[in-house]
Design a protein around this motif. Structure first.
Motif, PDB file in Angstrom:
ATOM      1  N   CYS A  26      47.128 -21.133 -20.617  1.00  0.00           N
ATOM      2  CA  CYS A  26      45.667 -21.247 -20.551  1.00  0.00           C
ATOM      3  C   CYS A  26      45.115 -20.990 -21.945  1.00  0.00           C
ATOM      4  O   CYS A  26      45.435 -19.970 -22.560  1.00  0.00           O
ATOM      5  N   PHE A  27      44.298 -21.920 -22.443  1.00  0.00           N
ATOM      6  CA  PHE A  27      43.689 -21.793 -23.762  1.00  0.00           C
ATOM      7  C   PHE A  27      42.234 -21.372 -23.607  1.00  0.00           C
ATOM      8  O   PHE A  27      41.498 -21.944 -22.813  1.00  0.00           O
ATOM      9  N   TYR A  28      41.831 -20.358 -24.368  1.00  0.00           N
ATOM     10  CA  TYR A  28      40.465 -19.868 -24.386  1.00  0.00           C
ATOM     11  C   TYR A  28      39.905 -20.115 -25.781  1.00  0.00           C
ATOM     12  O   TYR A  28      39.934 -19.238 -26.648  1.00  0.00           O
ATOM     13  N   ARG A  29      39.428 -21.307 -25.998  1.00  0.00           N
ATOM     14  CA  ARG A  29      39.010 -21.725 -27.333  1.00  0.00           C
ATOM     15  C   ARG A  29      37.900 -20.850 -27.911  1.00  0.00           C
ATOM     16  O   ARG A  29      37.941 -20.491 -29.086  1.00  0.00           O
ATOM     17  N   SER A  30      36.916 -20.472 -27.113  1.00  0.00           N
ATOM     18  CA  SER A  30      35.794 -19.683 -27.642  1.00  0.00           C
ATOM     19  C   SER A  30      36.239 -18.317 -28.152  1.00  0.00           C
ATOM     20  O   SER A  30      35.608 -17.731 -29.019  1.00  0.00           O
ATOM     21  N   ARG A  31      37.359 -17.810 -27.599  1.00  0.00           N
ATOM     22  CA  ARG A  31      37.876 -16.502 -28.037  1.00  0.00           C
ATOM     23  C   ARG A  31      39.064 -16.637 -28.983  1.00  0.00           C
ATOM     24  O   ARG A  31      39.640 -15.636 -29.412  1.00  0.00           O
ATOM     25  N   ILE A  33      50.038 -17.027 -21.658  1.00  0.00           N
ATOM     26  CA  ILE A  33      51.267 -17.687 -21.227  1.00  0.00           C
ATOM     27  C   ILE A  33      51.796 -16.991 -19.972  1.00  0.00           C
ATOM     28  O   ILE A  33      51.915 -15.770 -19.950  1.00  0.00           O
ATOM     29  N   ASN A  34      52.124 -17.789 -18.953  1.00  0.00           N
ATOM     30  CA  ASN A  34      52.709 -17.276 -17.716  1.00  0.00           C
ATOM     31  C   ASN A  34      53.899 -18.151 -17.336  1.00  0.00           C
ATOM     32  O   ASN A  34      53.891 -19.356 -17.624  1.00  0.00           O
TER      33      ASN A  34
END
Length: 51
Positions: free
Chosen positions: A37-42, A47-48
């Motif tokens: 899952c990428f959280y671009r704003s942060r 990774i799971n």
């Protein structure tokens, strides 16, 4: 490759010797073995192991 407490997984990856791009995880099998899952704003990612 050993990531955290996940089981050891054989991965194919490439890298670039540039300060702005420290590591490129190859799509060859990384995204088949892990859910990412990428959280671009942060500027973060999570990774799971694959479900």
């Amino acid at each position: 490759m050993k990531i955290g407490d996940f089981p050891v997984t054989r991965l194919v990856f490439a890298w670039v010797n540039r300060p702005s791009i420290p590591l490129i995880l190859g799509q060859t099998n990384f995204f088949l073995e892990f859910d990412v899952c990428f959280y671009r704003s942060r500027l973060e990612f999570e990774i799971n192991p694959k479900a």
